[in-house]
Write a protein that holds these residues in place. Structure first.
Motif, PDB file in Angstrom:
ATOM      1  N   PHE A 108      10.188-116.529  83.364  1.00 61.64           N
ATOM      2  CA  PHE A 108      11.066-117.678  83.170  1.00 61.64           C
ATOM      3  C   PHE A 108      10.749-118.798  84.162  1.00 61.64           C
ATOM      4  CE2 PHE A 108      13.699-114.279  81.270  1.00 61.64           C
ATOM      5  CZ  PHE A 108      13.851-114.835  80.011  1.00 61.64           C
ATOM      6  N   GLY A 109      10.315-118.416  85.353  1.00 63.66           N
ATOM      7  CA  GLY A 109       9.930-119.434  86.335  1.00 63.66           C
ATOM      8  C   GLY A 109       8.727-120.234  85.856  1.00 63.66           C
ATOM      9  N   THR A 110       7.731-119.542  85.299  1.00 66.27           N
ATOM     10  CA  THR A 110       6.548-120.225  84.771  1.00 66.27           C
ATOM     11  C   THR A 110       6.926-121.150  83.625  1.00 66.27           C
ATOM     12  OG1 THR A 110       5.133-118.356  85.391  1.00 66.27           O
ATOM     13  CG2 THR A 110       4.263-119.897  83.764  1.00 66.27           C
ATOM     14  N   MET A 111       7.785-120.680  82.738  1.00 60.41           N
ATOM     15  CA  MET A 111       8.232-121.496  81.612  1.00 60.41           C
ATOM     16  C   MET A 111       8.975-122.738  82.102  1.00 60.41           C
ATOM     17  SD  MET A 111       9.528-118.440  79.073  1.00 60.41           S
ATOM     18  CE  MET A 111      10.430-119.587  78.030  1.00 60.41           C
ATOM     19  N   GLY A 112       9.866-122.546  83.085  1.00 62.32           N
ATOM     20  CA  GLY A 112      10.629-123.678  83.604  1.00 62.32           C
ATOM     21  C   GLY A 112       9.745-124.705  84.289  1.00 62.32           C
ATOM     22  N   PHE A 113       8.799-124.213  85.091  1.00 58.96           N
ATOM     23  CA  PHE A 113       7.881-125.114  85.784  1.00 58.96           C
ATOM     24  C   PHE A 113       7.051-125.903  84.780  1.00 58.96           C
ATOM     25  CE2 PHE A 113       3.700-126.056  87.533  1.00 58.96           C
ATOM     26  CZ  PHE A 113       4.024-126.690  88.725  1.00 58.96           C
ATOM     27  N   THR A 114       6.554-125.209  83.748  1.00 54.61           N
ATOM     28  CA  THR A 114       5.736-125.866  82.734  1.00 54.61           C
ATOM     29  C   THR A 114       6.530-126.942  81.999  1.00 54.61           C
ATOM     30  OG1 THR A 114       4.449-123.837  82.427  1.00 54.61           O
ATOM     31  CG2 THR A 114       4.317-125.489  80.681  1.00 54.61           C
ATOM     32  N   LEU A 115       7.791-126.654  81.693  1.00 57.48           N
ATOM     33  CA  LEU A 115       8.634-127.623  80.994  1.00 57.48           C
ATOM     34  C   LEU A 115       8.835-128.883  81.830  1.00 57.48           C
ATOM     35  CD1 LEU A 115      10.483-128.421  78.655  1.00 57.48           C
ATOM     36  CD2 LEU A 115      12.347-127.193  79.814  1.00 57.48           C
ATOM     37  N   VAL A 116       9.165-128.704  83.102  1.00 59.21           N
ATOM     38  CA  VAL A 116       9.383-129.860  83.982  1.00 59.21           C
ATOM     39  C   VAL A 116       8.103-130.675  84.122  1.00 59.21           C
ATOM     40  CG1 VAL A 116       9.908-130.556  86.359  1.00 59.21           C
ATOM     41  CG2 VAL A 116      11.265-128.777  85.247  1.00 59.21           C
ATOM     42  N   PHE A 117       6.986-129.982  84.283  1.00 59.00           N
ATOM     43  CA  PHE A 117       5.717-130.681  84.416  1.00 59.00           C
ATOM     44  C   PHE A 117       5.406-131.502  83.174  1.00 59.00           C
ATOM     45  CE2 PHE A 117       1.236-130.484  83.123  1.00 59.00           C
ATOM     46  CZ  PHE A 117       0.693-131.340  84.073  1.00 59.00           C
ATOM     47  N   PHE A 118       5.611-130.908  81.998  1.00 56.18           N
ATOM     48  CA  PHE A 118       5.235-131.600  80.771  1.00 56.18           C
ATOM     49  C   PHE A 118       6.121-132.813  80.490  1.00 56.18           C
ATOM     50  CE2 PHE A 118       2.205-128.402  79.366  1.00 56.18           C
ATOM     51  CZ  PHE A 118       1.317-129.202  78.667  1.00 56.18           C
ATOM     52  N   VAL A 119       7.350-132.796  80.946  1.00 54.28           N
ATOM     53  CA  VAL A 119       8.200-133.977  80.796  1.00 54.28           C
ATOM     54  C   VAL A 119       7.553-135.163  81.504  1.00 54.28           C
ATOM     55  CG1 VAL A 119      10.409-135.015  81.425  1.00 54.28           C
ATOM     56  CG2 VAL A 119      10.352-132.703  80.466  1.00 54.28           C
ATOM     57  N   ALA A 120       7.110-134.949  82.755  1.00 60.58           N
ATOM     58  CA  ALA A 120       6.456-136.024  83.512  1.00 60.58           C
ATOM     59  C   ALA A 120       5.096-136.360  82.914  1.00 60.58           C
ATOM     60  CB  ALA A 120       6.307-135.602  84.974  1.00 60.58           C
ATOM     61  N   TYR A 121       4.362-135.334  82.500  1.00 55.32           N
ATOM     62  CA  TYR A 121       3.022-135.541  81.955  1.00 55.32           C
ATOM     63  C   TYR A 121       3.069-136.386  80.681  1.00 55.32           C
ATOM     64  CZ  TYR A 121      -1.540-134.302  79.942  1.00 55.32           C
ATOM     65  OH  TYR A 121      -2.792-134.349  79.388  1.00 55.32           O
ATOM     66  N   CYS A 135      -1.495-118.358  79.220  1.00 58.39           N
ATOM     67  CA  CYS A 135      -1.446-116.953  79.612  1.00 58.39           C
ATOM     68  C   CYS A 135      -2.098-116.758  80.976  1.00 58.39           C
ATOM     69  CB  CYS A 135      -2.129-116.101  78.550  1.00 58.39           C
ATOM     70  SG  CYS A 135      -2.267-114.346  78.968  1.00 58.39           S
ATOM     71  N   TYR A 136      -3.224-117.414  81.176  1.00 59.82           N
ATOM     72  CA  TYR A 136      -4.005-117.242  82.402  1.00 59.82           C
ATOM     73  C   TYR A 136      -3.218-117.647  83.639  1.00 59.82           C
ATOM     74  CZ  TYR A 136      -8.124-117.555  85.455  1.00 59.82           C
ATOM     75  OH  TYR A 136      -9.033-117.392  86.464  1.00 59.82           O
ATOM     76  N   VAL A 137      -2.538-118.794  83.587  1.00 58.68           N
ATOM     77  CA  VAL A 137      -1.828-119.279  84.783  1.00 58.68           C
ATOM     78  C   VAL A 137      -0.601-118.437  85.099  1.00 58.68           C
ATOM     79  CG1 VAL A 137      -2.650-121.644  84.497  1.00 58.68           C
ATOM     80  CG2 VAL A 137      -0.476-120.959  83.454  1.00 58.68           C
ATOM     81  N   SER A 138      -0.174-117.606  84.161  1.00 60.48           N
ATOM     82  CA  SER A 138       0.984-116.751  84.431  1.00 60.48           C
ATOM     83  C   SER A 138       0.593-115.440  85.109  1.00 60.48           C
ATOM     84  CB  SER A 138       1.724-116.443  83.126  1.00 60.48           C
ATOM     85  OG  SER A 138       0.950-115.597  82.299  1.00 60.48           O
ATOM     86  N   LEU A 139      -0.711-115.166  85.194  1.00 56.52           N
ATOM     87  CA  LEU A 139      -1.158-113.883  85.748  1.00 56.52           C
ATOM     88  C   LEU A 139      -0.940-113.750  87.257  1.00 56.52           C
ATOM     89  CD1 LEU A 139      -4.433-113.230  83.722  1.00 56.52           C
ATOM     90  CD2 LEU A 139      -2.147-112.281  83.352  1.00 56.52           C
ATOM     91  N   PRO A 140      -1.220-114.784  88.075  1.00 54.15           N
ATOM     92  CA  PRO A 140      -0.997-114.601  89.516  1.00 54.15           C
ATOM     93  C   PRO A 140       0.410-114.139  89.874  1.00 54.15           C
ATOM     94  CG  PRO A 140      -2.316-116.555  89.143  1.00 54.15           C
ATOM     95  CD  PRO A 140      -1.854-116.086  87.794  1.00 54.15           C
ATOM     96  N   PRO A 141       1.489-114.765  89.348  1.00 52.23           N
ATOM     97  CA  PRO A 141       2.823-114.267  89.709  1.00 52.23           C
ATOM     98  C   PRO A 141       3.073-112.833  89.246  1.00 52.23           C
ATOM     99  CG  PRO A 141       2.969-116.472  88.766  1.00 52.23           C
ATOM    100  CD  PRO A 141       1.579-115.990  88.539  1.00 52.23           C
ATOM    101  N   VAL A 142       2.436-112.429  88.149  1.00 53.67           N
ATOM    102  CA  VAL A 142       2.629-111.063  87.645  1.00 53.67           C
ATOM    103  C   VAL A 142       2.167-110.032  88.672  1.00 53.67           C
ATOM    104  CG1 VAL A 142       1.822-109.411  85.896  1.00 53.67           C
ATOM    105  CG2 VAL A 142       2.520-111.704  85.216  1.00 53.67           C
ATOM    106  N   LEU A 143       1.152-110.385  89.456  1.00 48.21           N
ATOM    107  CA  LEU A 143       0.581-109.447  90.426  1.00 48.21           C
ATOM    108  C   LEU A 143       1.219-109.549  91.806  1.00 48.21           C
ATOM    109  CD1 LEU A 143      -3.211-109.742  89.508  1.00 48.21           C
ATOM    110  CD2 LEU A 143      -1.559-108.003  88.788  1.00 48.21           C
ATOM    111  N   MET A 144       2.306-110.294  91.925  1.00 41.49           N
ATOM    112  CA  MET A 144       2.962-110.454  93.217  1.00 41.49           C
ATOM    113  C   MET A 144       4.036-109.399  93.417  1.00 41.49           C
ATOM    114  SD  MET A 144       3.122-114.590  93.442  1.00 41.49           S
ATOM    115  CE  MET A 144       1.580-115.504  93.271  1.00 41.49           C
ATOM    116  N   SER A 200      -5.643-121.087  89.739  1.00 35.38           N
ATOM    117  CA  SER A 200      -5.246-119.718  89.388  1.00 35.38           C
ATOM    118  C   SER A 200      -6.382-118.731  89.627  1.00 35.38           C
ATOM    119  CB  SER A 200      -4.810-119.661  87.921  1.00 35.38           C
ATOM    120  OG  SER A 200      -3.698-120.496  87.689  1.00 35.38           O
ATOM    121  N   ALA A 201      -7.614-119.167  89.330  1.00 39.53           N
ATOM    122  CA  ALA A 201      -8.764-118.290  89.533  1.00 39.53           C
ATOM    123  C   ALA A 201      -8.935-117.923  90.997  1.00 39.53           C
ATOM    124  CB  ALA A 201     -10.028-118.962  89.006  1.00 39.53           C
ATOM    125  N   VAL A 202      -8.741-118.907  91.884  1.00 46.10           N
ATOM    126  CA  VAL A 202      -8.858-118.636  93.318  1.00 46.10           C
ATOM    127  C   VAL A 202      -7.788-117.638  93.749  1.00 46.10           C
ATOM    128  CG1 VAL A 202      -8.685-119.658  95.613  1.00 46.10           C
ATOM    129  CG2 VAL A 202      -9.910-120.870  93.803  1.00 46.10           C
TER     130      VAL A 202
END
Length: 202
Positions: A2-15, A53-62, A130-132
């Motif tokens: 949900f954090g990734t979804m929320g962040f993406t939504l806020v970003f896209f509003v500005a974008y 999908c890719y950008v959501s992987l780092p938080p999954v491994l935290m 995300s790759a880094v």
């Protein structure tokens, strides 16, 4: 999730706002010889879309909410820097001579995200960032090196796909790569990884 979804939504509003309401005249990012050699490849669209999908992987491994929140602040850096560039220097790529009605899926993408806000490519910047992080995290977890190669390959495929679907040109990809790497370095990911690596050793 949900954090990734929320962040993406806020970003896209500005974008999208900057995309639809540029602060000044829009500059066309020049194409290079590489762009001329690389034809339109609609099969690359699923790879392009796999970024979400890719950008959501780092938080999954935290391991903790604290780590996830800290990562959220870090990954915001390339996004905010990119938005600042788009505001100060609105830019786009020249529309390619392609009949998008022949490619409905890509046409939908073009309607939602036109070829503006091109340089630097935030699609590439967030993929590289995300790759880094994933590279660091996979080493920390001591996963097999094959996973790190897979991570690199996925990131490169996403970067390639941005040119293959004619959403970006090579200069956009270069700018996004540099932005992603610089942001990762500025956030001290490697130093952060080293501290945890040493702490977690028996």
């Amino acid at each position: 999730m949900f954090g990734t979804m929320g962040f993406t939504l806020v970003f896209f509003v500005a974008y999208v706002y900057l995309l639809r309401h540029p602060a000044s005249s829009v500059t066309i990012v020049p194409a290079t010889r590489l762009d001329a050699l690389l034809g339109f490849q609609p099969w690359a669209l699923p790879i392009y879309l796999s970024l979400w999908c890719y950008v959501s992987l780092p938080p999954v491994l935290m391991n903790s909410r604290r780590e996830i929140v800290a990562y959220g602040w870090r990954v915001a850096l390339p996004c905010l820097l990119g938005l600042a560039v788009f505001y100060c220097w609105p830019n786009a790529i020249a529309p390619p001579a392609i009949d998008w009605t022949r490619y409905p899926a890509v046409a939908f993408l073009k309607n939602v995200d036109t070829a503006g806000n091109a340089f630097p490519s935030l699609h590439v910047a967030t993929a590289v960032f995300s790759a880094v992080w994933l590279h660091w995290r996979l080493r920390l977890l001591q996963w097999h090196s094959a996973w790190r190669w897979f991570n690199l390959g996925w990131c490169l495929a996403i970067a390639y796909s941005t040119m293959a679907v004619k959403q970006h040109v090579a200069l956009d990809v270069l700018g996004g790569t540099l932005l992603g790497l610089a942001s990762a370095w500025a956030c001290g990911l490697q130093a952060h990884a080293s501290r945890h690596w040493q702490t977690d050793q028996p």
